[in-house]
Design an enzyme around this catalytic site. Structure first.
Site, PDB file in Angstrom:
ATOM      1  N   CYS A   7       0.819  -1.222   0.000  1.00 48.42           N
ATOM      2  CA  CYS A   7       0.000   0.000   0.000  1.00 48.42           C
ATOM      3  C   CYS A   7       0.848   1.265   0.000  1.00 48.42           C
ATOM      4  O   CYS A   7       0.377   2.326  -0.436  1.00 48.42           O
ATOM      5  CB  CYS A   7      -0.918   0.027   1.223  1.00 48.42           C
ATOM      6  SG  CYS A   7      -1.958  -1.425   1.354  1.00 48.42           S
TER       7      CYS A   7
ATOM      8  N   HIS B 274      -4.017   7.011   2.499  1.00 44.22           N
ATOM      9  CA  HIS B 274      -4.301   5.666   2.020  1.00 44.22           C
ATOM     10  C   HIS B 274      -5.694   5.263   2.507  1.00 44.22           C
ATOM     11  O   HIS B 274      -6.037   5.482   3.676  1.00 44.22           O
ATOM     12  CB  HIS B 274      -3.237   4.718   2.582  1.00 44.22           C
ATOM     13  CG  HIS B 274      -3.518   3.279   2.319  1.00 44.22           C
ATOM     14  ND1 HIS B 274      -3.860   2.810   1.076  1.00 44.22           N
ATOM     15  CD2 HIS B 274      -3.501   2.193   3.143  1.00 44.22           C
ATOM     16  CE1 HIS B 274      -4.049   1.501   1.141  1.00 44.22           C
ATOM     17  NE2 HIS B 274      -3.841   1.108   2.388  1.00 44.22           N
TER      18      HIS B 274
ATOM     19  N   ASN C 265      -9.971  -1.023  -0.447  1.00 44.35           N
ATOM     20  CA  ASN C 265      -8.529  -0.782  -0.347  1.00 44.35           C
ATOM     21  C   ASN C 265      -7.874  -1.243  -1.652  1.00 44.35           C
ATOM     22  O   ASN C 265      -7.814  -2.434  -1.924  1.00 44.35           O
ATOM     23  CB  ASN C 265      -7.985  -1.560   0.856  1.00 44.35           C
ATOM     24  CG  ASN C 265      -6.479  -1.389   1.033  1.00 44.35           C
ATOM     25  OD1 ASN C 265      -5.803  -0.795   0.188  1.00 44.35           O
ATOM     26  ND2 ASN C 265      -5.965  -1.908   2.131  1.00 44.35           N
TER      27      ASN C 265
HETATM   28  N1  ACO Z   1     -18.160 -10.871   7.388  1.00 49.92           N
HETATM   29  C1  ACO Z   1     -18.696 -11.250   8.546  1.00 49.92           C
HETATM   30  N2  ACO Z   1     -17.950 -11.596   9.617  1.00 49.92           N
HETATM   31  C2  ACO Z   1     -16.622 -11.521   9.483  1.00 49.92           C
HETATM   32  C3  ACO Z   1     -16.001 -11.144   8.294  1.00 49.92           C
HETATM   33  C4  ACO Z   1     -16.825 -10.802   7.206  1.00 49.92           C
HETATM   34  N3  ACO Z   1     -16.348 -10.402   6.023  1.00 49.92           N
HETATM   35  N4  ACO Z   1     -14.663 -11.186   8.459  1.00 49.92           N
HETATM   36  C5  ACO Z   1     -14.441 -11.580   9.727  1.00 49.92           C
HETATM   37  N5  ACO Z   1     -15.631 -11.787  10.363  1.00 49.92           N
HETATM   38  C6  ACO Z   1     -15.882 -12.211  11.721  1.00 49.92           C
HETATM   39  C7  ACO Z   1     -14.699 -12.889  12.338  1.00 49.92           C
HETATM   40  O1  ACO Z   1     -14.693 -14.272  12.003  1.00 49.92           O
HETATM   41  C8  ACO Z   1     -14.954 -12.658  13.814  1.00 49.92           C
HETATM   42  O2  ACO Z   1     -15.907 -13.594  14.251  1.00 49.92           O
HETATM   43  P1  ACO Z   1     -15.739 -14.329  15.666  1.00 49.92           P
HETATM   44  O3  ACO Z   1     -15.769 -13.222  16.682  1.00 49.92           O
HETATM   45  O4  ACO Z   1     -16.934 -15.236  15.721  1.00 49.92           O
HETATM   46  O5  ACO Z   1     -14.422 -15.019  15.606  1.00 49.92           O
HETATM   47  C9  ACO Z   1     -15.638 -11.296  13.848  1.00 49.92           C
HETATM   48  O6  ACO Z   1     -16.098 -11.051  12.519  1.00 49.92           O
HETATM   49  C10 ACO Z   1     -14.747 -10.153  14.290  1.00 49.92           C
HETATM   50  O7  ACO Z   1     -13.523 -10.189  13.549  1.00 49.92           O
HETATM   51  P2  ACO Z   1     -12.392  -9.154  13.858  1.00 49.92           P
HETATM   52  O8  ACO Z   1     -11.192  -9.522  13.044  1.00 49.92           O
HETATM   53  O9  ACO Z   1     -12.217  -9.000  15.311  1.00 49.92           O
HETATM   54  O10 ACO Z   1     -13.022  -7.801  13.271  1.00 49.92           O
HETATM   55  P3  ACO Z   1     -12.472  -6.338  13.373  1.00 49.92           P
HETATM   56  O11 ACO Z   1     -13.468  -5.493  14.056  1.00 49.92           O
HETATM   57  O12 ACO Z   1     -11.062  -6.283  13.882  1.00 49.92           O
HETATM   58  O13 ACO Z   1     -12.419  -5.871  11.860  1.00 49.92           O
HETATM   59  C11 ACO Z   1     -10.900  -5.632   9.971  1.00 49.92           C
HETATM   60  C12 ACO Z   1     -11.596  -6.593  10.930  1.00 49.92           C
HETATM   61  C13 ACO Z   1     -11.959  -4.870   9.191  1.00 49.92           C
HETATM   62  C14 ACO Z   1     -10.044  -6.436   9.014  1.00 49.92           C
HETATM   63  C15 ACO Z   1     -10.038  -4.616  10.761  1.00 49.92           C
HETATM   64  O14 ACO Z   1      -9.235  -5.274  11.690  1.00 49.92           O
HETATM   65  C16 ACO Z   1      -9.166  -3.790   9.830  1.00 49.92           C
HETATM   66  O15 ACO Z   1      -9.636  -2.971   9.064  1.00 49.92           O
HETATM   67  N6  ACO Z   1      -7.843  -3.925   9.874  1.00 49.92           N
HETATM   68  C17 ACO Z   1      -6.935  -3.205   8.985  1.00 49.92           C
HETATM   69  C18 ACO Z   1      -6.789  -3.958   7.713  1.00 49.92           C
HETATM   70  C19 ACO Z   1      -6.254  -3.127   6.564  1.00 49.92           C
HETATM   71  O16 ACO Z   1      -7.009  -2.531   5.841  1.00 49.92           O
HETATM   72  N7  ACO Z   1      -4.941  -3.105   6.344  1.00 49.92           N
HETATM   73  C20 ACO Z   1      -4.330  -2.341   5.295  1.00 49.92           C
HETATM   74  C21 ACO Z   1      -3.102  -2.919   4.804  1.00 49.92           C
HETATM   75  S1  ACO Z   1      -3.334  -4.243   3.651  1.00 49.92           S
HETATM   76  C22 ACO Z   1      -1.986  -4.245   2.619  1.00 49.92           C
HETATM   77  O17 ACO Z   1      -1.038  -3.580   2.813  1.00 49.92           O
HETATM   78  C23 ACO Z   1      -1.941  -5.202   1.418  1.00 49.92           C
END
Ligand code: ACO
Length: 360
Positions: free
Chosen positions: A111, A249, A279
């Protein structure tokens, strides 16, 4: 003293739209989950090659600067999803647009690839080593996606953007930047089963998958980007109040909100288009810059702050001073090959491959 003015800009979005509702047709997710966790409503899916998007974005940026491709002496292209490992994509762009006087370098910094390229290109112009540089950033991430992974697949989209840098004696362009890498946390974003650290004899080789620790990335992204913003402002002696627009970003709306809060900037000054494209990794900043100009959000002489974070874990921030021109000098009629499929139709064979076979 020499500066590197941004004289051209362009974007290329493939036309096929994959909505959150489309995702629910083949994975256990919902519009509500994706929107509330990320702010993303839809993303684009590329129907051709990555270089096709890069070529169109480059031609549009060249037209905006009213330059010929032969004027360019360097192409810097940030991406991790290239057409091939060899030759590099910058060479494919050089050939297709006829930039026969340009050296061609790919930058694999996920990114942060565009911001790294902008920093490198600016400094090559400042030293006098180069005069006119195309900096491209983009991604064909749907090609490298495990479509059985709901925690990763909903986050990304395909796009490409480009800018032209030209030597100028006016104080303009990227005035300060701070880039870095938290490689101790490289495990938090990894594309697996592709590359020499994976055995060619393994059944999983070329079955692309991701290690992705979303919460770890989230926390580190906010911290590193906000500190880098504070550092670039300190380098220039400017304050947050001097910044006219932040073009960061676009990974996640919640990350952008947290960044604005931590840096102390009004959220109305943060440009957001993550809801439309997801993203797009190295593509987010040049696409957002182009859209900010198209929407009249950047005026002559404005201070524009940018920040990024991605696999590596690479990070960076940069402060730009916009030049006198916010309108393109001319328009290009470059366009992608026609697309006669929906996003779901493009993805159908990939979804089938990933949902029918899980790695051993
Ligand atoms: N739909 C429904 N449920 C989902 C999904 C989905 N698409 N994905 C995960 N869940 C579930 C999980 O299984 C979990 O369930 P559980 O509690 O029963 O185990 C629950 O949702 C919560 O998951 P978390 O990972 O805790 O969710 P969080 O609130 O942290 O959000 C997210 C996840 C959106 C990925 C967040 O952590 C985030 O945005 N992180 C940054 C990621 C990013 O954009 N990085 C950029 C760099 S990427 C690069 O450089 C190539």
């Amino acid at each position: 003293m020499l500066y590197a003015e941004i004289t051209g800009w362009g974007k290329c979005l493939p036309p096929a739209v994959l909505s959150n509702e489309d995702l629910t047709t083949f994975m256990d997710t919902s519009d509500e989950w994706i929107t509330s966790r990320t702010g993303i409503k839809e993303r684009r899916i590329c129907h051709c090659n990555f270089s096709d998007m890069a070529i169109v974005a480059a031609q549009r940026a060249l037209a905006a600067a009213d330059l010929e491709a032969t004027d360019i002496d360097l192409i810097l292209l940030g991406s991790l999803t290239n057409d091939s490992y060899c030759p590099n994509t910058a060479s494919l762009v050089q050939d297709a647009i006829g930039a026969t006087n340009a050296a061609s370098i790919d930058i694999n910094s996920a990114c942060t690839g565009f911001l790294y390229g902008l920093h490198i290109g600016t400094n090559l112009i400042k030293t006098g080593a180069h005069k006119k540089i195309l900096v491209i950033g983009g991604e064909f991430i749907s090609h490298y996606m495990n479509w059985a992974r709901r925690d990763v697949a909903v986050l990304f989209g395909d796009a490409c953007g480009a800018v032209v840098l030209e030597a100028s004696e006016k104080e303009t362009g990227l005035l300060a930047a701070k880039i870095g890498c938290e490689a101790d946390a490289k495990y938090a974003i990894q594309i697996t089963n592709l590359g020499s650290s994976y055995s060619r004899l393994s059944e999983d080789f070329l079955y692309i998958d991701w290690n992705f620790e979303g919460q770890e990335v989230f926390k580190r992204a906010v911290k590193a980007m906000s500190q880098a913003c504070v550092d670039v402002l300190a380098q220039t002696g400017l304050s947050v109040a001097d910044v006219n627009l932040v073009v960061p970003h676009q990974a996640n709306k919640r990350i952008l909100d947290a960044l604005a809060k931590r840096v102390g900037i009004d959220e109305n000054k943060v440009f957001v288009n993550v809801h439309k494209y997801g993203n797009t990794s190295a593509g987010t900043i040049p696409v957002a810059l182009t859209e900010a100009l198209e929407e009249g959000r950047i005026a002559a002489g404005d201070y524009v702050l940018s920040a990024s974070f991605g696999a590596g874990l690479t990070w960076g921030a940069g402060l730009m001073k916009w030049g006198e021109r916010t309108q393109p000098l001319s328009l290009s009629d470059a366009t992608l090959p026609p697309c006669d499929k929906t996003a779901l139709e493009i993805l159908a064979p990939h979804i089938k491959r990933y949902t029918e076979r899980q790695p051993a």
